[in-house]
Design an enzyme around this catalytic site. Structure first.
Site, PDB file in Angstrom:
ATOM      1  N   ARG A  95       2.730  13.708  -9.046  1.00 43.86           N
ATOM      2  CA  ARG A  95       2.861  13.087 -10.359  1.00 43.86           C
ATOM      3  C   ARG A  95       1.487  12.721 -10.896  1.00 43.86           C
ATOM      4  O   ARG A  95       0.521  12.639 -10.142  1.00 43.86           O
ATOM      5  CB  ARG A  95       3.764  11.853 -10.292  1.00 43.86           C
ATOM      6  CG  ARG A  95       3.130  10.659  -9.629  1.00 43.86           C
ATOM      7  CD  ARG A  95       4.073   9.452  -9.642  1.00 43.86           C
ATOM      8  NE  ARG A  95       3.482   8.316  -8.941  1.00 43.86           N
ATOM      9  CZ  ARG A  95       4.172   7.294  -8.473  1.00 43.86           C
ATOM     10  NH1 ARG A  95       5.484   7.250  -8.619  1.00 43.86           N
ATOM     11  NH2 ARG A  95       3.559   6.291  -7.860  1.00 43.86           N
ATOM     12  N   ASP A 140       8.890   6.165   7.565  1.00 41.71           N
ATOM     13  CA  ASP A 140       8.465   7.436   8.155  1.00 41.71           C
ATOM     14  C   ASP A 140       7.419   8.162   7.324  1.00 41.71           C
ATOM     15  O   ASP A 140       6.860   9.175   7.751  1.00 41.71           O
ATOM     16  CB  ASP A 140       9.681   8.349   8.386  1.00 41.71           C
ATOM     17  CG  ASP A 140      10.437   8.656   7.098  1.00 41.71           C
ATOM     18  OD1 ASP A 140       9.939   8.320   6.002  1.00 41.71           O
ATOM     19  OD2 ASP A 140      11.537   9.239   7.187  1.00 41.71           O
ATOM     20  N   GLY A 141       7.165   7.674   6.104  1.00 45.60           N
ATOM     21  CA  GLY A 141       6.147   8.296   5.259  1.00 45.60           C
ATOM     22  C   GLY A 141       6.640   9.476   4.443  1.00 45.60           C
ATOM     23  O   GLY A 141       5.872  10.075   3.702  1.00 45.60           O
ATOM     24  N   ASP A 149       7.229   4.443 -10.701  1.00 46.55           N
ATOM     25  CA  ASP A 149       8.093   4.348  -9.524  1.00 46.55           C
ATOM     26  C   ASP A 149       9.578   4.313  -9.865  1.00 46.55           C
ATOM     27  O   ASP A 149      10.223   3.272  -9.887  1.00 46.55           O
ATOM     28  CB  ASP A 149       7.702   3.151  -8.638  1.00 46.55           C
ATOM     29  CG  ASP A 149       6.595   3.565  -7.676  1.00 46.55           C
ATOM     30  OD1 ASP A 149       6.196   4.749  -7.701  1.00 46.55           O
ATOM     31  OD2 ASP A 149       6.130   2.724  -6.898  1.00 46.55           O
ATOM     32  N   LYS A 199       3.748  11.909  -3.570  1.00 42.86           N
ATOM     33  CA  LYS A 199       4.676  10.927  -2.989  1.00 42.86           C
ATOM     34  C   LYS A 199       5.546  11.661  -1.966  1.00 42.86           C
ATOM     35  O   LYS A 199       6.150  12.687  -2.290  1.00 42.86           O
ATOM     36  CB  LYS A 199       5.540  10.366  -4.112  1.00 42.86           C
ATOM     37  CG  LYS A 199       6.450   9.215  -3.740  1.00 42.86           C
ATOM     38  CD  LYS A 199       6.810   8.479  -5.015  1.00 42.86           C
ATOM     39  CE  LYS A 199       7.955   7.537  -4.890  1.00 42.86           C
ATOM     40  NZ  LYS A 199       8.233   6.870  -6.178  1.00 42.86           N
ATOM     41  N   GLY A 243       0.819  -1.217   0.000  1.00 40.67           N
ATOM     42  CA  GLY A 243       0.000   0.000   0.000  1.00 40.67           C
ATOM     43  C   GLY A 243       0.843   1.252   0.000  1.00 40.67           C
ATOM     44  O   GLY A 243       2.068   1.217   0.092  1.00 40.67           O
ATOM     45  N   ASP A 280       4.389  -4.694  -7.500  1.00 40.06           N
ATOM     46  CA  ASP A 280       3.694  -3.456  -7.110  1.00 40.06           C
ATOM     47  C   ASP A 280       4.191  -2.271  -7.923  1.00 40.06           C
ATOM     48  O   ASP A 280       3.618  -1.181  -7.833  1.00 40.06           O
ATOM     49  CB  ASP A 280       3.859  -3.197  -5.609  1.00 40.06           C
ATOM     50  CG  ASP A 280       5.309  -3.282  -5.161  1.00 40.06           C
ATOM     51  OD1 ASP A 280       5.906  -4.360  -5.301  1.00 40.06           O
ATOM     52  OD2 ASP A 280       5.854  -2.266  -4.698  1.00 40.06           O
ATOM     53  N   ASN A 281       5.260  -2.465  -8.692  1.00 43.09           N
ATOM     54  CA  ASN A 281       5.740  -1.402  -9.572  1.00 43.09           C
ATOM     55  C   ASN A 281       5.483  -1.745 -11.038  1.00 43.09           C
ATOM     56  O   ASN A 281       6.142  -1.222 -11.929  1.00 43.09           O
ATOM     57  CB  ASN A 281       7.236  -1.159  -9.347  1.00 43.09           C
ATOM     58  CG  ASN A 281       7.511  -0.564  -7.971  1.00 43.09           C
ATOM     59  OD1 ASN A 281       6.633   0.054  -7.369  1.00 43.09           O
ATOM     60  ND2 ASN A 281       8.719  -0.757  -7.471  1.00 43.09           N
ATOM     61  N   ARG A 337      -1.938  -1.443 -10.174  1.00 42.72           N
ATOM     62  CA  ARG A 337      -0.717  -2.231 -10.372  1.00 42.72           C
ATOM     63  C   ARG A 337      -1.071  -3.715 -10.354  1.00 42.72           C
ATOM     64  O   ARG A 337      -2.149  -4.090  -9.879  1.00 42.72           O
ATOM     65  CB  ARG A 337       0.256  -1.979  -9.206  1.00 42.72           C
ATOM     66  CG  ARG A 337       0.467  -0.534  -8.863  1.00 42.72           C
ATOM     67  CD  ARG A 337       0.577  -0.343  -7.342  1.00 42.72           C
ATOM     68  NE  ARG A 337       0.603   1.079  -6.998  1.00 42.72           N
ATOM     69  CZ  ARG A 337       1.703   1.811  -6.900  1.00 42.72           C
ATOM     70  NH1 ARG A 337       2.868   1.234  -7.038  1.00 42.72           N
ATOM     71  NH2 ARG A 337       1.642   3.096  -6.644  1.00 42.72           N
TER      72      ARG A 337
HETATM   73  P1  AMP Z   1       8.773   1.663  -3.697  1.00 43.82           P
HETATM   74  O1  AMP Z   1      10.108   1.020  -3.560  1.00 43.82           O
HETATM   75  O2  AMP Z   1       8.835   3.174  -3.720  1.00 43.82           O
HETATM   76  O3  AMP Z   1       7.972   1.110  -4.806  1.00 43.82           O
HETATM   77  O4  AMP Z   1       8.009   1.341  -2.334  1.00 43.82           O
HETATM   78  C1  AMP Z   1       7.696   0.047  -1.900  1.00 43.82           C
HETATM   79  C2  AMP Z   1       6.792   0.114  -0.694  1.00 43.82           C
HETATM   80  O5  AMP Z   1       7.452   0.717   0.421  1.00 43.82           O
HETATM   81  C3  AMP Z   1       5.529   0.923  -0.905  1.00 43.82           C
HETATM   82  O6  AMP Z   1       4.522   0.300  -0.158  1.00 43.82           O
HETATM   83  C4  AMP Z   1       5.907   2.259  -0.336  1.00 43.82           C
HETATM   84  O7  AMP Z   1       4.781   3.018   0.061  1.00 43.82           O
HETATM   85  C5  AMP Z   1       6.745   1.864   0.868  1.00 43.82           C
HETATM   86  N1  AMP Z   1       7.682   2.909   1.273  1.00 43.82           N
HETATM   87  C6  AMP Z   1       8.833   3.292   0.642  1.00 43.82           C
HETATM   88  N2  AMP Z   1       9.452   4.269   1.325  1.00 43.82           N
HETATM   89  C7  AMP Z   1       8.696   4.545   2.424  1.00 43.82           C
HETATM   90  C8  AMP Z   1       8.786   5.459   3.524  1.00 43.82           C
HETATM   91  N3  AMP Z   1       9.814   6.318   3.645  1.00 43.82           N
HETATM   92  N4  AMP Z   1       7.807   5.436   4.447  1.00 43.82           N
HETATM   93  C9  AMP Z   1       6.778   4.590   4.338  1.00 43.82           C
HETATM   94  N5  AMP Z   1       6.622   3.703   3.337  1.00 43.82           N
HETATM   95  C10 AMP Z   1       7.565   3.668   2.391  1.00 43.82           C
HETATM   96 MG    MG Z   2       6.323   1.325  -5.635  1.00 40.53          MG
END
Ligand code: AMP
Ligand code: MG
Length: 502
Positions: A185, A134-135, A274, A122, A99, A264-265, A192
């Site tokens: 974006r 940390d979001g 992504d 994002k 998610g 998921d990507n 996905r």
């Molecule tokens: P990504 O590698 O950007 O495709 O992210 C993979 C998963 O990790 C997704 O569920 C993202 O929302 C989560 N995610 C990546 N970086 C963070 C972050 N700094 N805080 C919370 N969730 C993250």
């Molecule tokens: Mg992703």
């Protein structure tokens, strides 16, 4: 899990007219949510041209109100922002709940030609899906996604696009303290393969998700019957296989390494999504891996078509019950479509290669392509420079040597290529000009991206702005951009690593 926290988020009219069909039709896949507070928002880059195409008011977006929306600190009036739920296979292992851990879907914009696009943030703060994260996001990686996605768009490759990056003024802890940022974006959608992997494990969600995806991306299939021969779900699978085969072929032609091809990507629309530890090849090398987290080389350049097919197999598994109520028949049906991936990929790749070699519209013999790839690999040719050098060869009979295959080793191949052009009735000069229209001169070179992002992180955006201008005009040479067409020094390429976009 669904309560909206009491963030001090305002509303804004700077962006209006957002629709929410995703929330209205498959709302069980989303959690209403809002962005975190933004201490000190500062607009770093705004894509005026894209904003206008989307029907957005550029001046309003640049106002404090608009920047607050782009940073996630204000909700557009009438919008229903959500964090989207999805699952995913990451490096081969299944995670049932990923998610949007640091993202928000603000809503959908509908352009004059009825095209629907997601507007998405994002780095907007923690959500119920943040797990250990940390979001947040930081300036370097968000500008990197901006730059590379816009470069991909300029190259004609289907991709999400970047609308803006806002620095938040928040200190974010990574390897040290980094400046926080939010990327806005747009995408044809954020559906996905991982969305389906999540939905298939929930009761009663799968069919509505599939119908929603069909209506949004493949509306011509919506009239097909729900069941039996020629049913819409099998056709839907075939359409996604086709879109993704076409996409990965384009990556391979331009030398793009995605870096984290998790399910998921992998989009349902066929757009690249992504941009984390992605990179463009300098020297041609099928085993090229840039990402520091891809230690086994699963997502190496040359593995991308096979990995895509693997991801599509995971997608097929989610659709089985829709395709046929008899499991054996369902498996047989999706397997036949999945098996068509190789042929589809091959066809897109060779069509693209023909164009790169001045043979657009003609059949290019596979050995001619393979032998060029072998030479390029053997001599470490610069993948981008090679095709521009070949066009120069047609014009002047002399290849520039930089990053190219040594002439004495290339000569026999050149002769075969000239013969192929002759057989196809191509005038060498016209072929060379046609090649220059499809083979970029300027790509986001890793050493230049690295330098521009370093400067931007410490407050100097000028190198980023220049590089953005260069890579969004990839084909026509300009004297003042000579340095951007050159490969990185070998010493840089040998040690270069990208880090996951966090
Ligand atoms: P990504 O590698 O950007 O495709 O992210 C993979 C998963 O990790 C997704 O569920 C993202 O929302 C989560 N995610 C990546 N970086 C963070 C972050 N700094 N805080 C919370 N969730 C993250
Ligand atoms: Mg992703």
């Amino acid at each position: 899990m669904t309560a909206i926290p009491d963030f001090p988020v305002g509303t804004s009219t700077a962006v209006s007219g957002l629709e929410s069909t995703f929330v209205d039709e498959v709302g069980a896949l989303a959690v209403p949510w809002q962005g975190a507070e933004v201490p000190d928002p500062r607009l770093l880059v705004l894509n005026d041209e894209l904003a206008r195409t989307l029907g957005l008011d550029v001046a309003a977006l640049r106002s404090d109100d608009g920047v607050a929306v782009l940073a996630g600190a204000a909700v557009p009036a009438g919008a229903k922002p959500v964090a989207m739920a999805y699952a995913g296979h990451q490096f081969g292992g299944f995670s049932p709940l990923l998610g949007d851990g640091r993202a928000l879907l603000l809503g959908e914009l509908v352009s004059d030609d009825a095209r629907r696009t997601d507007l998405h943030l994002k780095g907007s703060g923690p959500t119920p899906f943040s797990r250990g994260g940390d979001g947040f996001a930081v300036v370097g990686p968000m500008l990197r996604e901006y730059l590379v996605s816009e470069a991909m768009h300029a190259l004609g490759i289907p991709t999400t696009r970047a609308l803006s990056v806002v620095a938040t003024g928040r200190k974010v802890y990574r390897n040290g303290i980094e400046p926080g940022a939010v990327l806005a974006r747009v995408a044809a959608s954020h559906l996905r393969v991982g969305t389906f992997e999540f939905a298939v494990r929930q009761r009663g969600l799968l069919r509505s998700l599939a119908d929603y995806a069909i209506a949004r991306h493949y509306p011509e299939l919506a009239e097909l019957p729900e069941e039996g021969e020629g049913n819409r779900y099998l056709a839907f699978f075939a359409a996604v296989v086709e879109a993704q085969a076409a996409l990965v072929a384009q990556w391979m032609l331009v030398g793009f390494v995605h870096g984290v091809m998790n399910t998921d990507n992998t989009t349902i629309s066929g757009e690249t999504i992504d941009y984390g530890p992605c990179a463009f090849l300098d020297t041609f090398d099928p085993s090229a891996v840039f990402s520091s987290i891809d230690q086994s080389g699963r997502y190496a350049f040359g593995n991308q078509p096979a990995v895509l097919k693997w991801n599509l197999a995971r997608f097929a598994e989610t659709l089985l019950t829709l395709v046929d109520s008899n499991p054996n028949d369902a498996i047989a049906a999706v397997t036949a479509v999945l098996d068509s991936f190789d042929e589809r990929y091959e066809s897109h790749f060779t069509t693209g290669m023909a164009a790169k070699l001045g043979l657009a519209g003609a059949t290019v013999e596979r050995p001619l392509v393979d032998d060029l790839l072998t030479l390029a690999g053997e001599y470490g040719a610069d993948w981008t420079g090679l095709f521009r050098a070949l066009a120069d060869e047609l014009r002047s009979g002399a290849t520039s040597s930089e990053g190219a295959v040594p002439r004495e080793h290339l000569a026999p191949w050149l002769e075969r290529w000239r013969a192929a052009l002759g057989a196809a009735g191509r005038d060498p000069r016209e072929a060379a000009d046609a090649m220059d229209r499809v083979n970029p001169l300027y790509i986001p070179r890793n050493h230049q991206v690295d330098a521009a992002l370093r400067a931007a992180t410490s407050g100097d955006l000028a190198p980023f702005d220049t590089l953005l201008e260069v890579v969004t005009h990839p084909f026509a040479p300009r004297d003042e951009w000579a340095e951007f067409a050159s490969p990185a020094p070998r010493s840089f390429s040998e040690t270069f690593r990208t880090f996951c976009g966090t």
